[in-house]
Design a protein around this motif. Structure first.
Motif, short mmCIF file in Angstrom:
data_model
loop_
_atom_site.label_atom_id
_atom_site.label_comp_id
_atom_site.label_asym_id
_atom_site.label_seq_id
_atom_site.Cartn_x
_atom_site.Cartn_y
_atom_site.Cartn_z
N PHE A 147 21.37 23.77 -14.60
CA PHE A 147 20.45 23.95 -15.73
C PHE A 147 21.09 24.80 -16.83
N LYS A 148 21.87 25.80 -16.41
CA LYS A 148 22.59 26.62 -17.39
C LYS A 148 23.57 25.75 -18.17
N MET A 149 24.21 24.82 -17.46
CA MET A 149 25.15 23.88 -18.10
C MET A 149 24.39 22.97 -19.05
N TYR A 150 23.20 22.54 -18.65
CA TYR A 150 22.37 21.71 -19.53
C TYR A 150 22.13 22.43 -20.87
N GLY A 151 21.88 23.74 -20.78
CA GLY A 151 21.66 24.52 -22.00
C GLY A 151 22.86 24.45 -22.93
N SER A 152 24.07 24.52 -22.36
CA SER A 152 25.27 24.44 -23.20
C SER A 152 25.48 23.02 -23.71
N TYR A 153 25.06 22.02 -22.91
CA TYR A 153 25.21 20.63 -23.34
C TYR A 153 24.35 20.31 -24.57
N THR A 154 23.24 21.02 -24.73
CA THR A 154 22.38 20.74 -25.89
C THR A 154 23.08 21.10 -27.20
N LYS A 155 24.16 21.87 -27.11
CA LYS A 155 24.87 22.29 -28.33
C LYS A 155 26.13 21.48 -28.60
N LYS A 156 26.65 20.75 -27.57
CA LYS A 156 27.97 20.17 -27.81
C LYS A 156 28.13 18.69 -27.46
N LEU A 157 27.20 18.09 -26.76
CA LEU A 157 27.39 16.68 -26.40
C LEU A 157 26.79 15.76 -27.47
N SER A 158 27.05 14.45 -27.32
CA SER A 158 26.57 13.48 -28.30
C SER A 158 25.04 13.37 -28.23
N ALA A 159 24.43 12.90 -29.32
CA ALA A 159 22.97 12.79 -29.40
C ALA A 159 22.38 11.93 -28.28
N PRO A 160 22.98 10.75 -27.94
CA PRO A 160 22.38 9.95 -26.85
C PRO A 160 22.38 10.68 -25.51
N ILE A 161 23.43 11.47 -25.22
CA ILE A 161 23.48 12.20 -23.94
C ILE A 161 22.46 13.34 -23.96
N LYS A 162 22.30 13.99 -25.10
CA LYS A 162 21.28 15.04 -25.20
C LYS A 162 19.89 14.45 -24.96
N GLU A 163 19.66 13.27 -25.51
CA GLU A 163 18.37 12.61 -25.32
C GLU A 163 18.14 12.30 -23.84
N ARG A 164 19.19 11.80 -23.16
CA ARG A 164 19.10 11.50 -21.72
C ARG A 164 18.81 12.77 -20.94
N LEU A 165 19.45 13.87 -21.34
CA LEU A 165 19.26 15.16 -20.69
C LEU A 165 17.78 15.59 -20.81
N LEU A 166 17.24 15.49 -22.02
CA LEU A 166 15.84 15.88 -22.24
C LEU A 166 14.89 15.01 -21.43
N ASN A 167 15.17 13.71 -21.39
CA ASN A 167 14.32 12.79 -20.63
C ASN A 167 14.34 13.13 -19.14
N SER A 168 15.53 13.50 -18.63
CA SER A 168 15.62 13.84 -17.21
C SER A 168 14.87 15.14 -16.91
N LEU A 169 14.94 16.10 -17.83
CA LEU A 169 14.18 17.34 -17.64
C LEU A 169 12.68 17.06 -17.69
N ASP A 170 12.28 16.14 -18.55
CA ASP A 170 10.87 15.78 -18.66
C ASP A 170 10.35 15.24 -17.33
N VAL A 171 11.17 14.46 -16.63
CA VAL A 171 10.79 13.93 -15.30
C VAL A 171 10.61 15.08 -14.31
N ILE A 172 11.52 16.04 -14.36
CA ILE A 172 11.48 17.17 -13.41
C ILE A 172 10.24 18.03 -13.64
N TYR A 173 9.89 18.26 -14.92
CA TYR A 173 8.78 19.16 -15.23
C TYR A 173 7.43 18.47 -15.33
#
Length: 505
Positions: free
Chosen positions: A345-371
């Motif tokens: 999850f800490k890595m996810y936080g860093s990914y929100t600043k440096k990965l491409s927009a589609p991967i960030k969107e996938r990351l957010l969607n996966s967190l949405d499933v978890i929460y």
């Protein structure tokens, strides 16, 4: 119209220049009739010249004959008016020409009509017994056709009616024939086998030979085929008798061993995303089996999540979401792998600043499933686990990382970030995180005209949650309630203050 009129128009179909006119006349009449006599419907469905009109010109550079579409529409009307009594031994004669036709659109029409009737019977609690195998064999033959969308219709039909005849020697022989075809047809047979096996332990026993053939593909050199077979097998684990079968065949051990011995066969590295997906999807329905039983698989997953490799991260993120999608999955991950989860999850936080927009969107969607909160409120234990995981992601009890993504110029990413914000606001700690974030409440209260309507609606839904929260002052609650009452798309009027020019003293 009497029967002689229909006979005359069917006769006209034998002459190509007359076809379109005759088809149009018949189609117009049948479209207005609510119930033609069975005799006329039977004659139309048995007319070879009508099926000839539905043929596509193979390899011809010329545009499709307009008569084809009219013929298909006419046959569709016939199927709609035919009482599909599956106990009728005349049904194979009436449906056979359509099921064996070279035009996949026509086969699809017939199959869709059959499936609709069978689902009606299923909902009524009684699926009629077929009088013989003739119709079944015609539907099984659809699985041998070249690439066609109709195969999924056929599998759905067969998963309902084939149960009646699984012990039949003719049916078994037909299924064996499918297993001797090319890999596309074999995969359809495996999909059918899994659909049947899910129904009951007895059905699974009857199609074990299909399931064993599917498992043998896991030793194939074709990585894509192996990945497809793993995907097909996943639903088998949803039922306990299916999971028991997979355990008896040591499916999980065989697949996980390949991950442990990846150095021995580097090509297997191509399979790791599919293997992770396989274990993750099964963990969504059987979390105890996977999370507690295959620690090295989880270790491999967490390694992938730390990799920053955008080719494997989407599947890895989806897999973690599957693992943590159930209350039991969350508790087991916390119990056995909490340090690794928090690091991810800490890595996810860093990914929100440096990965491409589609991967960030996938990351957010996966967190949405978890929460995502289920139908029952989360327990105190799960609430505590999720709060700790969130703070690992956000770097504390605020929502700056999410707000930064909401303020991006990418609409899809903006919507995904707002959706996650809405989900965490279902928790008291989530509302506090939003409250602790400078500018967040002001953004939600703003009435920017240039925002997408879906963004405006999500903002309004979040404001509904804040308006009933006890975390805000009475003054703030009044503002939130006013916003909610105005609706999501309210436009504030521009206030222009007119001033008169002052005269000279």
């Amino acid at each position: 119209m009497d029967e002689s009129w229909w006979v005359a128009n069917l006769k006209a179909l034998e002459t190509k220049p007359q076809r379109l006119e005759a088809l149009t006349k018949m189609n117009t009449v049948i479209g207005k009739e609510t119930a033609l006599p069975r005799q006329i419907i039977g004659r139309l469905l048995s007319a070879a010249e009508l099926y000839d009109c539905a043929n596509l010109a193979v390899g011809s550079p010329a545009p499709k004959d307009p008569a084809v579409d009219v013929a298909l529409e006419l046959l569709g009307h016939c199927l709609d008016q035919l009482p599909l009594d599956t106990t009728d031994d005349q049904l194979p004669r009436l449906l056979g020409p359509g099921l064996a036709h070279p035009n996949p659109a026509l086969r699809s029409l017939v199959l869709a009509s059959l499936l609709k009737e069978l689902r009606r019977q299923l909902n009524a609690g009684q699926v009629n017994t077929l009088p013989n195998n003739e119709l079944l064999f015609l539907i099984l033959d659809e699985l041998k056709q070249p690439a066609t969308e109709s195969s999924s219709l056929a599998i759905n039909i067969l998963s309902i009616v084939l149960v009646q005849r699984l012990a039949d020697a003719g049916v078994q022989a037909k299924l064996v024939q499918l297993l001797q075809q090319d890999e596309i047809v074999r995969c359809r047979a495996y999909e059918l086998g899994v659909a049947l096996a899910k129904g009951s332990a007895a059905s699974l026993s009857a199609v074990e030979f299909i399931l064993d053939a599917a498992l043998s593909e896991l030793d194939n050199d074709d990585v894509l085929l192996q990945a497809s077979v793993m995907e097909i097998l996943v639903p088998l684990a949803e039922q306990n008798h299916g999971l028991s079968f997979m355990e008896r065949r040591r499916v999980f051990d065989v697949i996980s061993t390949r991950v442990q011995r990846i150095e021995e066969n580097p090509l297997d590295a191509l399979l790791i995303p599919s293997i992770m997906k396989f274990f993750g999807k099964i963990a969504a329905v059987q979390p105890q089996k996977i999370i507690a039983g295959y620690p090295h698989m989880l270790a491999c997953l967490f390694q992938q999540l730390q990799s920053e490799d955008e080719t494997i991260l989407p599947t890895a993120m989806d897999t973690l979401a599957n693992l943590a999608s159930t209350p039991q999955g969350k508790v087991l991950l916390h119990l056995h792998f909490n340090t690794a989860v928090e690091e991810s999850f800490k890595m996810y936080g860093s990914y929100t600043k440096k990965l491409s927009a589609p991967i960030k969107e996938r990351l957010l969607n996966s967190l949405d499933v978890i929460y995502a909160a289920g139908e029952t409120p989360p327990t105190k234990e799960i609430n505590t686990i999720l709060k700790a995981w969130y703070e690992s992601f956000a770097g504390g009890a605020q929502a700056n990382a999410i707000m930064d993504l909401i303020n991006t110029p990418f609409p899809d990413l903006q919507l995904a970030a707002l959706a996650l914000l809405k989900t965490i606001c279902k928790y008291a700690w989530g509302i506090l995180a939003l409250k602790n974030t400078g500018g967040a409440v002001e953004f939600l209260l703003s009435r920017q005209k240039d925002l997408h309507k879906d963004v405006k609606f999500l903002k309004w839904e979040i404001m509904e949650m804040l308006a009933v929260s006890a975390e805000f002052s009475a003054t703030e609650t009044v503002r939130f309630t006013a916003y909610v009452n105005e609706g999501p798309y309210h436009i504030q009027a521009d206030v222009n203050i007119a001033t008169e020019p002052q005269g000279n003293a």
